[in-house]
Design a protein around this motif. Sequence first.
Motif, mmCIF file in Angstrom:
data_model
loop_
_atom_site.group_PDB
_atom_site.id
_atom_site.type_symbol
_atom_site.label_atom_id
_atom_site.label_comp_id
_atom_site.label_asym_id
_atom_site.label_seq_id
_atom_site.Cartn_x
_atom_site.Cartn_y
_atom_site.Cartn_z
ATOM 1 N N GLN A 85 35.075 44.673 69.203
ATOM 2 C CA GLN A 85 36.036 43.503 68.792
ATOM 3 C C GLN A 85 36.427 43.246 66.813
ATOM 4 O O GLN A 85 37.230 42.723 66.578
ATOM 5 C CB GLN A 85 34.682 42.103 68.253
ATOM 6 C CG GLN A 85 34.262 42.199 70.067
ATOM 7 C CD GLN A 85 33.625 41.054 69.703
ATOM 8 O OE1 GLN A 85 32.383 41.069 69.361
ATOM 9 N NE2 GLN A 85 33.540 39.348 71.038
ATOM 10 N N ARG A 86 35.354 44.417 66.384
ATOM 11 C CA ARG A 86 35.365 44.347 64.816
ATOM 12 C C ARG A 86 36.889 45.631 64.741
ATOM 13 O O ARG A 86 37.132 45.230 63.484
ATOM 14 C CB ARG A 86 34.226 45.250 63.966
ATOM 15 C CG ARG A 86 33.338 44.535 63.939
ATOM 16 C CD ARG A 86 32.491 44.604 63.927
ATOM 17 N NE ARG A 86 31.154 45.480 64.816
ATOM 18 C CZ ARG A 86 30.364 46.669 64.585
ATOM 19 N NH1 ARG A 86 30.437 46.848 63.420
ATOM 20 N NH2 ARG A 86 29.435 47.553 65.246
ATOM 21 N N LEU A 123 28.885 40.375 65.860
ATOM 22 C CA LEU A 123 30.699 41.818 67.031
ATOM 23 C C LEU A 123 30.265 42.645 66.949
ATOM 24 O O LEU A 123 29.637 43.859 66.555
ATOM 25 C CB LEU A 123 31.843 41.374 66.078
ATOM 26 C CG LEU A 123 31.861 40.381 65.553
ATOM 27 C CD1 LEU A 123 33.232 40.358 64.594
ATOM 28 C CD2 LEU A 123 32.302 39.203 66.406
ATOM 29 N N THR A 172 31.554 45.988 68.479
ATOM 30 C CA THR A 172 32.037 47.785 68.064
ATOM 31 C C THR A 172 33.425 47.409 68.294
ATOM 32 O O THR A 172 34.464 47.110 67.158
ATOM 33 C CB THR A 172 31.975 49.469 68.331
ATOM 34 O OG1 THR A 172 30.384 49.965 68.022
ATOM 35 C CG2 THR A 172 32.457 50.071 67.137
ATOM 36 N N SER A 192 32.607 45.675 57.931
ATOM 37 C CA SER A 192 31.883 45.603 59.440
ATOM 38 C C SER A 192 30.460 46.224 60.152
ATOM 39 O O SER A 192 30.481 45.368 61.118
ATOM 40 C CB SER A 192 32.518 47.594 60.179
ATOM 41 O OG SER A 192 32.264 47.243 61.046
ATOM 42 N N ASN A 193 29.581 46.305 59.238
ATOM 43 C CA ASN A 193 28.382 46.421 59.273
ATOM 44 C C ASN A 193 27.652 44.407 59.001
ATOM 45 O O ASN A 193 26.566 43.838 59.696
ATOM 46 C CB ASN A 193 27.112 46.852 58.287
ATOM 47 C CG ASN A 193 25.841 46.781 59.181
ATOM 48 O OD1 ASN A 193 25.709 47.139 60.101
ATOM 49 N ND2 ASN A 193 25.055 47.586 58.094
ATOM 50 N N MET A 195 38.299 34.745 61.985
ATOM 51 C CA MET A 195 37.163 34.844 63.872
ATOM 52 C C MET A 195 37.799 34.200 64.923
ATOM 53 O O MET A 195 37.633 34.753 66.165
ATOM 54 C CB MET A 195 35.821 35.014 62.823
ATOM 55 C CG MET A 195 35.791 35.394 61.904
ATOM 56 S SD MET A 195 35.349 36.839 62.419
ATOM 57 C CE MET A 195 35.289 38.438 61.371
ATOM 58 N N ARG A 215 43.541 42.778 59.089
ATOM 59 C CA ARG A 215 43.529 43.099 57.247
ATOM 60 C C ARG A 215 44.872 43.456 56.763
ATOM 61 O O ARG A 215 46.086 42.623 56.806
ATOM 62 C CB ARG A 215 43.517 44.984 57.632
ATOM 63 C CG ARG A 215 42.309 44.525 58.039
ATOM 64 C CD ARG A 215 40.940 46.479 57.725
ATOM 65 N NE ARG A 215 42.819 47.731 58.652
ATOM 66 C CZ ARG A 215 42.598 49.165 58.645
ATOM 67 N NH1 ARG A 215 41.824 49.505 58.203
ATOM 68 N NH2 ARG A 215 43.680 48.707 59.545
ATOM 69 N N LEU A 224 39.445 42.924 64.911
ATOM 70 C CA LEU A 224 39.748 42.046 63.846
ATOM 71 C C LEU A 224 40.430 43.386 62.756
ATOM 72 O O LEU A 224 41.285 42.673 62.472
ATOM 73 C CB LEU A 224 38.762 41.310 63.447
ATOM 74 C CG LEU A 224 38.569 40.958 62.223
ATOM 75 C CD1 LEU A 224 39.226 40.017 62.169
ATOM 76 C CD2 LEU A 224 37.010 40.789 61.761
ATOM 77 N N MET A 225 40.095 44.155 62.819
ATOM 78 C CA MET A 225 40.635 45.119 61.338
ATOM 79 C C MET A 225 42.304 45.782 61.979
ATOM 80 O O MET A 225 43.426 45.628 60.902
ATOM 81 C CB MET A 225 39.841 46.383 61.823
ATOM 82 C CG MET A 225 38.088 46.651 60.807
ATOM 83 S SD MET A 225 38.322 45.386 59.311
ATOM 84 C CE MET A 225 36.681 44.987 59.194
ATOM 85 N N LEU A 248 29.925 41.703 59.801
ATOM 86 C CA LEU A 248 29.826 41.294 60.671
ATOM 87 C C LEU A 248 29.691 41.645 61.677
ATOM 88 O O LEU A 248 29.022 40.445 63.137
ATOM 89 C CB LEU A 248 31.754 41.566 60.551
ATOM 90 C CG LEU A 248 33.025 40.492 60.079
ATOM 91 C CD1 LEU A 248 34.455 41.498 60.462
ATOM 92 C CD2 LEU A 248 32.611 40.150 59.626
ATOM 93 N N ARG A 249 28.614 42.234 61.999
ATOM 94 C CA ARG A 249 27.375 42.703 62.905
ATOM 95 C C ARG A 249 26.766 41.973 62.811
ATOM 96 O O ARG A 249 26.052 41.411 63.812
ATOM 97 C CB ARG A 249 27.743 44.475 63.072
ATOM 98 C CG ARG A 249 26.546 45.206 64.263
ATOM 99 C CD ARG A 249 26.357 46.404 64.070
ATOM 100 N NE ARG A 249 25.967 46.661 62.791
ATOM 101 C CZ ARG A 249 24.452 46.650 62.817
ATOM 102 N NH1 ARG A 249 23.520 45.924 63.867
ATOM 103 N NH2 ARG A 249 23.639 47.123 61.460
#
Length: 420
Positions: free
Chosen positions: A304-305, A300, A302, A291-292, A325, A313, A308-309, A294-295
């Motif tokens: 957006q992440r 991205l 919070t 997550s970090n 993405m 996943r 994605l998850m 991708l940020r």
Amino acid sequence: MSEETGGKSRDDKVEALVVGAGPAGLAAAEVLSAGGLSVVVADAMPSVGRKFLMAGKSGLNLTKDEVGSAFRARFGDGSGAFVGAIETFGPEAVQDWARGLGEEVFTGTTGRVFPRAMKASPLLRRWMGRLAEQGVAVRTRWRWTGWDGAGFLFSTSDGEVRVSADVAVMALGGGSWARLGSDGVWAEVFEADGIARRGFEASNAGLRVKWSDHMVGFLGTPVKGTAFRADEVMSRGEWVISKRGIEGGGVYEVTRAVREGAALTLDLVPEWPVEDVVQKLSRPRGKMSVSNYLRKSLGLSTVQRALLMEWARPLPEGAALAALMKAVPVPVAGLFPLDEAISTAGGVAWEALDGFMLRARPGVFVAGEMLDWDAPTGGYLITGCLATGRAAAQQALAHRVISGPKVSQGVAQRRGSAPS
């Protein structure tokens, strides 16, 4: 006008009748009255323009400032008459019309056109003032219940009223937002009369998505900086995560494609081609969480992440992650209920019409969402209603010149030229 004793039923005669007081109906009334006819507008609700006023709560997007071909391309279905209507009364004409009512307009960064007041009520007040000056009479709480021969039957607080008209424009709306008067009940009457129509389908509607528990904290969160894709349709508008799924302008533009079977994907980084995403993801992750990483790599947010998850996943790595993405699969479980849709597709079939006139009922014309056409939000809906209302009224004026009044002068004198 003749009346039975006890006020239980009444016969009225008018030159022009408009059934429905939304944008299409009021546009028709404006053209008919400017053409010299006495006009009565009948509506089932206690006041006019209710759905129009609701649209104004989010700014009243009147039209879209686009060139003709791009504008026309956003309308699905429709006949040559429909195309002619929106070519005749397109974005520039809508803006001129609003200015003519004393309401200045402006164009936003996305090309959407709004009144400076950013609401519908001032424009509607001025519009109704113009109609009053042109002699248009408005009858509220008049619910159309069907035909009696060539006459129109209405249920009113004073009993049943039968109205005969030289010409009539019907603009009763589609099949959504029943509480605002657009309940689609008219379709049953048309069907019983043998008038071809296509069943209503939700358009500009939210999409149902089943969320896992970890998304509860994001309910109500707006999502920006993304793009939905469904076949050839792409939408970069803002949208919202809701308890039942996803909704908002960014979602509504892809509703039709999804309804027709297209798979929906979400581009989390629409400003970059996939090659740039691959390059940005080539830096080592080290001890950072996914997550970090991708940020920091892609910026991205919070939410957006979290999306994605939720939808993708387990995540792949490298070029496969970059491709993901750009096209996160959205597991759509269906559309929101029909009555909650901003608009509906379906309605009176074009083969049942000669232009905008019902083949089965010469002198009766149809406009607005009653017709079988579809368009996204963003100014197209209101423009389509205004344009078809005006076009139907113009055809009605021409028809009356050719066919003449339906009743003799003596009958007209006995009944009166307009209802009281």
